[in-house]
Write a protein that holds these residues in place. Structure first.
Motif, mmCIF file in Angstrom:
data_model
loop_
_atom_site.group_PDB
_atom_site.id
_atom_site.type_symbol
_atom_site.label_atom_id
_atom_site.label_comp_id
_atom_site.label_asym_id
_atom_site.label_seq_id
_atom_site.Cartn_x
_atom_site.Cartn_y
_atom_site.Cartn_z
ATOM 1 N N VAL A 1 0.844 -1.159 -0.139
ATOM 2 C CA VAL A 1 0.169 -0.042 -0.166
ATOM 3 C C VAL A 1 1.001 1.333 -0.034
ATOM 4 C CG1 VAL A 1 -1.690 1.293 1.401
ATOM 5 C CG2 VAL A 1 -1.915 -0.981 1.041
ATOM 6 N N GLY A 2 1.978 1.100 0.971
ATOM 7 C CA GLY A 2 2.934 2.366 0.983
ATOM 8 C C GLY A 2 3.563 2.756 -0.534
ATOM 9 N N ALA A 3 3.982 1.392 -1.163
ATOM 10 C CA ALA A 3 4.409 1.678 -2.436
ATOM 11 C C ALA A 3 3.630 2.137 -3.239
ATOM 12 C CB ALA A 3 5.160 0.151 -2.855
ATOM 13 N N ALA A 4 2.443 1.797 -3.341
ATOM 14 C CA ALA A 4 1.310 2.239 -4.170
ATOM 15 C C ALA A 4 0.925 3.737 -3.947
ATOM 16 C CB ALA A 4 0.087 1.375 -4.292
ATOM 17 N N LEU A 5 1.077 4.109 -2.834
ATOM 18 C CA LEU A 5 0.645 5.511 -2.718
ATOM 19 C C LEU A 5 1.769 6.646 -3.073
ATOM 20 C CD1 LEU A 5 -0.672 5.421 1.113
ATOM 21 C CD2 LEU A 5 -2.107 5.976 -1.132
ATOM 22 N N ARG A 6 3.039 6.030 -2.848
ATOM 23 C CA ARG A 6 4.218 7.326 -2.996
ATOM 24 C C ARG A 6 4.042 7.523 -4.457
ATOM 25 N NH1 ARG A 6 10.781 6.277 -3.814
ATOM 26 N NH2 ARG A 6 11.217 8.450 -3.245
ATOM 27 N N PRO A 7 3.724 7.060 -5.608
ATOM 28 C CA PRO A 7 3.771 7.707 -7.004
ATOM 29 C C PRO A 7 2.648 8.690 -7.282
ATOM 30 C CG PRO A 7 4.022 5.301 -7.254
ATOM 31 C CD PRO A 7 3.809 5.562 -5.859
ATOM 32 N N PHE B 1 10.678 0.049 11.583
ATOM 33 C CA PHE B 1 11.959 0.181 10.711
ATOM 34 C C PHE B 1 11.865 -0.844 9.598
ATOM 35 C CE2 PHE B 1 16.224 -0.692 9.268
ATOM 36 C CZ PHE B 1 16.825 0.497 9.570
ATOM 37 N N VAL B 2 11.503 -1.967 9.654
ATOM 38 C CA VAL B 2 11.494 -2.984 8.530
ATOM 39 C C VAL B 2 10.629 -2.451 7.428
ATOM 40 C CG1 VAL B 2 10.911 -5.336 7.785
ATOM 41 C CG2 VAL B 2 12.316 -4.748 9.983
ATOM 42 N N LEU B 3 9.343 -1.911 8.140
ATOM 43 C CA LEU B 3 8.045 -1.662 7.006
ATOM 44 C C LEU B 3 8.543 -0.489 6.234
ATOM 45 C CD1 LEU B 3 5.243 -1.723 5.909
ATOM 46 C CD2 LEU B 3 4.627 -0.149 7.960
ATOM 47 N N GLY B 4 9.304 0.584 6.763
ATOM 48 C CA GLY B 4 9.670 1.675 6.138
ATOM 49 C C GLY B 4 10.836 1.210 5.100
ATOM 50 N N SER B 5 11.743 0.482 5.542
ATOM 51 C CA SER B 5 12.720 0.258 4.548
ATOM 52 C C SER B 5 12.217 -0.723 3.264
ATOM 53 C CB SER B 5 13.739 -0.724 5.237
ATOM 54 O OG SER B 5 14.553 0.033 6.234
ATOM 55 N N VAL B 6 11.247 -1.714 3.759
ATOM 56 C CA VAL B 6 10.905 -2.551 2.650
ATOM 57 C C VAL B 6 9.868 -1.826 1.603
ATOM 58 C CG1 VAL B 6 9.301 -4.572 2.277
ATOM 59 C CG2 VAL B 6 11.166 -4.789 3.933
ATOM 60 N N THR B 7 9.141 -0.628 2.395
ATOM 61 C CA THR B 7 8.144 0.092 1.498
ATOM 62 C C THR B 7 9.073 0.846 0.529
ATOM 63 O OG1 THR B 7 6.491 0.202 3.334
ATOM 64 C CG2 THR B 7 6.486 1.857 1.532
ATOM 65 N N MET B 8 10.160 1.290 0.716
ATOM 66 C CA MET B 8 10.911 2.245 -0.043
ATOM 67 C C MET B 8 11.494 1.254 -1.104
ATOM 68 S SD MET B 8 11.493 5.392 -0.917
ATOM 69 C CE MET B 8 11.244 6.288 0.638
ATOM 70 N N LEU C 1 8.782 -0.554 -8.149
ATOM 71 C CA LEU C 1 7.455 -0.094 -8.895
ATOM 72 C C LEU C 1 7.559 1.031 -9.700
ATOM 73 C CD1 LEU C 1 4.457 -0.701 -9.054
ATOM 74 C CD2 LEU C 1 4.104 0.788 -7.187
ATOM 75 N N THR C 2 8.387 2.009 -9.506
ATOM 76 C CA THR C 2 8.517 3.246 -10.122
ATOM 77 C C THR C 2 9.824 3.239 -11.073
ATOM 78 O OG1 THR C 2 9.731 4.432 -8.415
ATOM 79 C CG2 THR C 2 7.069 4.561 -8.556
ATOM 80 N N GLY C 3 10.760 2.403 -10.822
ATOM 81 C CA GLY C 3 11.808 2.187 -11.704
ATOM 82 C C GLY C 3 12.787 3.118 -11.021
ATOM 83 N N PRO D 1 1.962 10.887 0.029
ATOM 84 C CA PRO D 1 0.854 10.662 1.039
ATOM 85 C C PRO D 1 1.526 9.226 1.515
ATOM 86 C CG PRO D 1 0.163 9.998 -1.100
ATOM 87 C CD PRO D 1 1.444 10.943 -1.435
ATOM 88 N N MET D 2 2.535 8.589 1.178
ATOM 89 C CA MET D 2 2.755 7.369 1.974
ATOM 90 C C MET D 2 3.554 7.790 3.216
ATOM 91 S SD MET D 2 6.562 6.393 0.262
ATOM 92 C CE MET D 2 7.087 5.214 1.579
ATOM 93 N N PHE D 3 3.968 8.755 3.351
ATOM 94 C CA PHE D 3 4.608 9.390 4.869
ATOM 95 C C PHE D 3 3.499 9.196 5.908
ATOM 96 C CE2 PHE D 3 7.932 10.688 1.856
ATOM 97 C CZ PHE D 3 8.964 10.514 2.851
ATOM 98 N N PHE D 4 2.317 9.460 5.657
ATOM 99 C CA PHE D 4 1.344 9.433 6.962
ATOM 100 C C PHE D 4 0.895 8.093 7.191
ATOM 101 C CE2 PHE D 4 -2.372 8.412 4.329
ATOM 102 C CZ PHE D 4 -3.386 7.943 5.337
ATOM 103 N N LEU D 5 1.072 7.200 6.189
ATOM 104 C CA LEU D 5 0.932 5.823 6.431
ATOM 105 C C LEU D 5 1.625 5.427 7.173
ATOM 106 C CD1 LEU D 5 -0.878 3.004 6.101
ATOM 107 C CD2 LEU D 5 0.296 2.771 3.925
ATOM 108 N N MET D 6 3.161 5.817 7.012
ATOM 109 C CA MET D 6 4.404 5.312 7.643
ATOM 110 C C MET D 6 4.304 5.462 9.155
ATOM 111 S SD MET D 6 6.124 3.231 5.678
ATOM 112 C CE MET D 6 4.543 2.946 5.033
ATOM 113 N N VAL D 7 3.857 6.865 9.587
ATOM 114 C CA VAL D 7 3.873 7.189 10.981
ATOM 115 C C VAL D 7 2.788 6.624 11.652
ATOM 116 C CG1 VAL D 7 2.955 9.333 12.053
ATOM 117 C CG2 VAL D 7 4.446 9.933 10.331
#
Length: 275
Positions: A89-95, A123-130, A136-138, A105-111
């Motif tokens: 979900v976070g990866a999909a929100l970032r683009p 920590f693991v979630l933030g790193s894996v999401t990025m 996803l975005t190349g 918008p991904m930042f508020f989900l991470m918080v």
């Protein structure tokens, strides 16, 4: 069979092995970001060359954090599944906002996720999401492991905020919004430190000068951040605050319900059959 159905959701507990892994990752990250500030003028800057080594060290340490949490807190497949869903979900929100005045918008989900699930899981979630977002975005490049570290710290910080079991309601949302605003600027500043040391041709007043005294370079770095990224960081912070205050309550409730149903730390017991 009985468990802990009525217990409120709690952040995932950190054991000593998970703490040790997080400390080691963070120490490596600090060195990776900061070594150019202490390097001599003739050392040569090689962030593009040290990035693969940082990435190679980061991945097994992230796995180590997950394994340590599984061993210390009794996490199971449901926790790993939640990690995958939130990262997707976070990866999909970032683009959705990338490239537009810092509106990410991904930042508020991470918080909110870090707050509910705790610093290690965060920590693991933030790193894996990025990492997933880069795929996803190349956006795969030498900057990626630095982004993974920065987002991991960003999400972990939310898990370290006080009173995770007691503070609720408007006060909690205000605390998370304030953290999101400050951490959004911190994320941008940390990533600036990576980019500033490798971008040539800047004005003499804001350029990085290898081998110069640390204090002089830090003054130039502050000028660089002010000149190049304050507007971008402000957009990121403002969107994080707005989303946290408007939809944060509903998302916190949903995350806590999912965590409670997953019963990450529930010790399952089997009752004797009735005679």
């Amino acid at each position: 069979m009985s468990g802990t159905e009525g217990r409120g959701a709690r952040p995932v507990r950190l054991g000593p092995r998970a703490v040790a892994a997080l400390v080691l990752i963070s120490a490596i990250g600090v060195v990776a970001f900061g070594w150019p500030l202490l390097a001599g003028a003739d050392s040569g800057l090689a962030h593009a060359q040290d990035a693969p080594w940082l990435f190679a060290a980061l991945l097994p340490l992230l796995v180590g954090v997950v394994v340590a949490m599984i061993a210390d807190a009794g996490l199971d497949a449901k926790a790993v599944a939640m990690l995958g869903v939130l990262a997707a979900v976070g990866a999909a929100l970032r683009p959705l906002g990338a490239g537009t005045a810092g509106l990410e918008p991904m930042f508020f989900l991470m918080v909110l996720s870090g707050r509910v699930l705790g610093p290690g899981f965060g920590f693991v979630l933030g790193s894996v999401t990025m990492f997933a977002s880069a795929l996803l975005t190349g956006g795969v490049g030498p900057w990626m492991p630095f982004q993974m570290l920065s987002m991991g710290w960003f999400t972990m910080g939310a898990g370290l905020l006080p009173a995770p079991d007691r503070l609720r309601g408007r006060a909690e949302l205000l605390m998370l919004a304030a953290y999101g605003a400050v951490a959004a600027f911190a994320y941008g500043t940390i990533m600036n430190l990576y980019g500033w040391t490798i971008v040539p041709g800047l004005g003499s007043g804001i350029s990085f000068h290898p081998g110069d005294p640390l204090g002089d370079n830090l003054v130039r770095f502050l000028a660089y951040c002010t000149a190049t990224s304050v507007g971008w960081d402000l957009g990121r912070a403002a969107l994080t605050v707005v989303l946290t205050l408007t939809v944060g309550a509903a998302l916190l409730k949903a995350l806590r319900r999912a965590t409670r149903r997953a019963a990450f730390e529930a010790q399952v017991t089997f009752d004797a059959p009735a005679e």
